[in-house]
Design an enzyme around this catalytic site. Structure first.
Site, short mmCIF file in Angstrom:
data_model
loop_
_atom_site.label_atom_id
_atom_site.label_comp_id
_atom_site.label_asym_id
_atom_site.label_seq_id
_atom_site.Cartn_x
_atom_site.Cartn_y
_atom_site.Cartn_z
N HIS A 23 -7.94 -5.34 0.02
CA HIS A 23 -6.69 -4.62 0.26
C HIS A 23 -5.86 -5.37 1.30
O HIS A 23 -5.74 -4.95 2.45
CB HIS A 23 -7.01 -3.21 0.74
CG HIS A 23 -5.83 -2.27 0.68
ND1 HIS A 23 -5.14 -2.02 -0.47
CD2 HIS A 23 -5.21 -1.54 1.64
CE1 HIS A 23 -4.16 -1.16 -0.23
NE2 HIS A 23 -4.18 -0.87 1.05
N ASP A 45 -9.98 -4.68 -4.25
CA ASP A 45 -9.32 -3.70 -3.40
C ASP A 45 -10.10 -2.38 -3.46
O ASP A 45 -10.24 -1.80 -4.54
CB ASP A 45 -7.88 -3.49 -3.89
CG ASP A 45 -7.04 -2.70 -2.91
OD1 ASP A 45 -7.62 -1.90 -2.14
OD2 ASP A 45 -5.81 -2.87 -2.93
N SER A 71 0.83 -1.21 0.00
CA SER A 71 0.00 0.00 0.00
C SER A 71 0.86 1.26 0.00
O SER A 71 1.62 1.49 -0.93
CB SER A 71 -0.96 -0.06 1.19
OG SER A 71 -1.95 0.91 1.06
#
Ligand SMILES: *[C@@H]1O[C@H](CO)[C@@H](O)[C@H](O)[C@H]1NC(C)=O
Ligand SMILES: *[C@@H]1O[C@H](CO)[C@@H](O)[C@H](O)[C@H]1NC(C)=O
Ligand SMILES: *[C@@H]1O[C@H](CO)[C@@H](O)[C@H](O)[C@H]1NC(C)=O
Ligand SMILES: *[C@@H]1O[C@H](CO)[C@@H](O)[C@H](O)[C@H]1NC(C)=O
Ligand SMILES: *[C@@H]1O[C@H](CO)[C@@H](O)[C@H](O)[C@H]1NC(C)=O
Length: 581
Positions: free
Chosen positions: A561, A525, A474
């Site tokens: 995610h 995600d 991320s």
């Protein structure tokens, strides 16, 4: 009665006030009892009057259900933004003074005064350090007669309430829309025991969530438990295992009926950390936020937030208590769902294929790395390096014994997306998904050079730069990419897990550094949607000198995610391949 005569004497002595002062209420035309005065009932039942020792009918909605708001009056709750409430000891001190008994009593020089012409004790506080917070709750029903106490979930807390008349309540970004007729909300407050008789406050009102982009419902709210330190009662330590996590009900306390907490008068339940009501939006109240929530108890393990880097994880209590049982990410390979196979949805995009058919077991030979090598892993926003070290220690690092794994920890920075809260962060983020143009130049520059320094120190230790790898998740992936696409060192490769590449940084990238890139991204995600990955890979492949055979985008169907076992295998395969070359 509900308040002691000594208190009233005290208030009177301090400020010489008349009947206009005392206590506090939420005021808005959307509320039940907006126009109730001290003449409407045989007892003082103005919205500001506190509630104690009452029957259910007397305390529920302040016994104002027969005084509904006018049709069309709603208090708006903008998802992801603050809603500003007016709190005052008298309607005359609010914008709605016109329908008050005594007209406009607002203080022109201090519009934020909760109770003009009174000392703060009139609204039950000795000062700014003596505030215990108040809260807004919501029920996803549009018929007030269907609402039960167990239907209310606290969605926002302001721990410095009732200090200012205009009080902001942060609305969680993930609030789903209300039913057709709107929602039913309520203000709740219990003040400090130091500032007078202990009482409950409740003002119900019609509300409506606006700007919602979520459909995930709220979880069933539970009774909040005491778990924070409380030095005045001899408790110096937080007891995080004893907390209620996720959706929590308001406190119903000190009434004759339907209480849900039974604390003594001098240690009241409060809307702050002591009951795990963190300041601001309550971001963990949604279904599925936690993988599972263990039964709370002083020694209970802490719950695990489902999405490693969801925006809500930032404020998730799992990350904060130190020394308690460590939260584990959800992708630990020992899970029952291990046999789950992801179809090779990325087949059409692959330019190179290795180990397509995963066996779930990595070949032993991979342990035979020949030279020294280093992998630097950069965690995501709000995360702790140890979490990843633990996760990889089972699934990845044992297969690379000759590789040194480094897990730097981001320092705590103010994060705009989290209302300026201090979170471990490589740079500032304003929202998730990030706006492609948002760019914290200073934070990014600092973090890029910190990672460059780390690379240099490895080179000084004798590691060939071509055997140094950057990997990140991320926000950490964004940083790993920015470093590897601009560094003057020829690195071994970069692995981006659910990452992105800020547009503003792209201007610094003039040519392809021709570094092997593995980009892993889940189709589901929501924080960093898959198009961010595709777009960045297109950009990289279009750079002068780009070699598309060195870049690969791996897509995982159904993955949110976070990462999964299949991804870990792909990472291992990529590292193995690069280390052999
Ligand atoms: C409150 O009183 C004002 C002034 O009389 C009136 O305009 C308004 O409609 C009333 N609101 C409610 C909810 O009764
Ligand atoms: C509480 O309200 C005050 C006054 O409006 C505001 O400045 C503060 O940001 C609010 N706190 C939170 C956590 O929303
Ligand atoms: C609530 O807000 C939504 C989104 O703005 C709107 O579509 C809906 O009509 C509102 N509901 C009511 C009852 O006003
Ligand atoms: C745990 O929570 C319960 C319920 O609120 C409370 O009565 C108890 O004192 C708490 N225990 C500790 C050790 O904090
Ligand atoms: C995590 O970061 C801290 C510094 O903040 C460091 O002391 C620790 O060694 C790191 N942990 C790992 C596993 O690298």
């Amino acid at each position: 009665m509900y308040t002691s005569t000594t208190l009233f004497a005290f208030i009177g002595a301090l400020a010489g006030i008349g009947s206009v002062s005392g206590h506090s209420a939420f005021f808005h035309p959307s509320m039940w009892g907006f126009n109730v005065t001290d003449k409407d009932y045989p007892y003082d039942n103005r919205p500001v009057a506190p509630l104690r020792d009452y029957t259910f009918q007397q305390w529920w909605f302040h016994n104002h259900l027969d005084h509904p708001p006018n049709p069309g009056d709603f208090f708006e709750l903008p998802a992801g933004k603050p809603a500003t409430a007016e709190i005052a000891c008298n309607k005359g001190a609010t914008s709605f003074f016109a329908s008050s008994e005594g007209g406009d009593i607002r203080e022109p020089n201090n519009p934020n005064n909760v109770c003009p012409n009174s000392e703060s004790i009139a609204y039950h506080t000795h000062g700014i350090d003596d505030l215990e917070g108040c809260a807004l709750a919501i029920a996803y029903k549009d018929d007030v007669n269907q609402v039960q106490p167990e239907d209310f979930t606290i969605f926002s807390v302001n721990q410095t309430c009732v200090w200012t008349r205009f009080t902001d309540f942060s609305v969680p970004a993930a609030m789903p829309p209300c039913p057709a007729g709107g929602c039913i909300c309520s203000f709740f407050w219990i003040h400090s025991p130091k500032a007078g008789g202990e009482e409950n406050y409740m003002n119900g009102f019609r509300c409506n969530v606006t700007g919602s982009t979520s459909t995930v419902p709220l979880a069933k709210p539970q009774v909040a438990r005491r778990c924070g330190s409380d030095p005045e009662n001899g408790k110096l330590q937080d007891v995080p295992g004893n907390c209620t996590y996720g959706a929590k009900q308001p406190f119903y306390w000190l009434q004759a009926e339907r209480n849900n907490v039974f604390e003594g008068e001098h240690s009241p339940p409060v809307y702050n950390d002591r009951y795990n009501f963190l300041d601001g939006a309550q971001t963990d109240i949604f279904e599925g936020f936690y993988d599972s929530i263990p039964e709370p108890a002083p020694n209970a393990p802490l719950p695990v937030a489902k999405q490693v880097n969801s925006p809500s994880t930032e404020t998730s209590p799992t990350a904060s208590p130190s020394g308690s049982s460590s939260p584990q990410p959800t992708f630990l390979p020992s899970k029952a769902c291990k046999p789950k196979k992801f179809p090779s949805s990325s087949a059409g995009l692959q330019r190179r294929s290795f180990e397509e058919e995963s066996t779930g077991v990595l070949p032993r030979s991979w342990t035979a790395g020949r030279h020294k090598a280093t992998v630097i892993f950069l965690h995501g926003l709000g995360q702790v390096n140890a979490t990843w070290q633990m996760a990889f220690s089972k699934a990845l690092t044992p297969y690379f014994p000759n590789v040194q794994w480094i897990f730097p920890q981001a320092s705590e920075k103010r994060v705009s997306m989290n209302q300026g809260m201090l979170r471990p962060s490589w740079f500032d983020i304003w929202q998730l998904p990030p706006h492609p143009e948002e760019y914290d130049e200073r934070g990014i520059t600092e973090s890029v050079s910190a990672i460059e320094d780390l690379i240099l120190s490895q080179i000084h230790l004798g590691v060939d730069p071509r055997r140094i790898f950057l990997m990140g998740f991320s926000q950490g992936a964004a940083l790993a990419l920015m470093v590897s696409l601009t560094t003057l060192n020829e690195l071994g490769g970069v692995i981006s897990l659910s990452g992105w590449l800020p547009n503003a940084y792209r201007r610094h990238i003039t040519a392809s550094p021709s570094i092997p890139i593995l980009w892993c991204h889940g189709t589901d995600d929501k924080e960093i949607p898959l198009p961010y990955g595709r777009n960045a890979m297109q950009f990289i492949d279009s750079l002068p000198g780009a070699d598309a055979s060195k870049t690969e985008l791996k897509i995982y169907r159904g993955l949110q995610h976070t990462i999964n076992d299949r991804e870990l295998e792909d990472i291992a395969a990529f590292l193995h391949l690069q280390l052999q070359s």
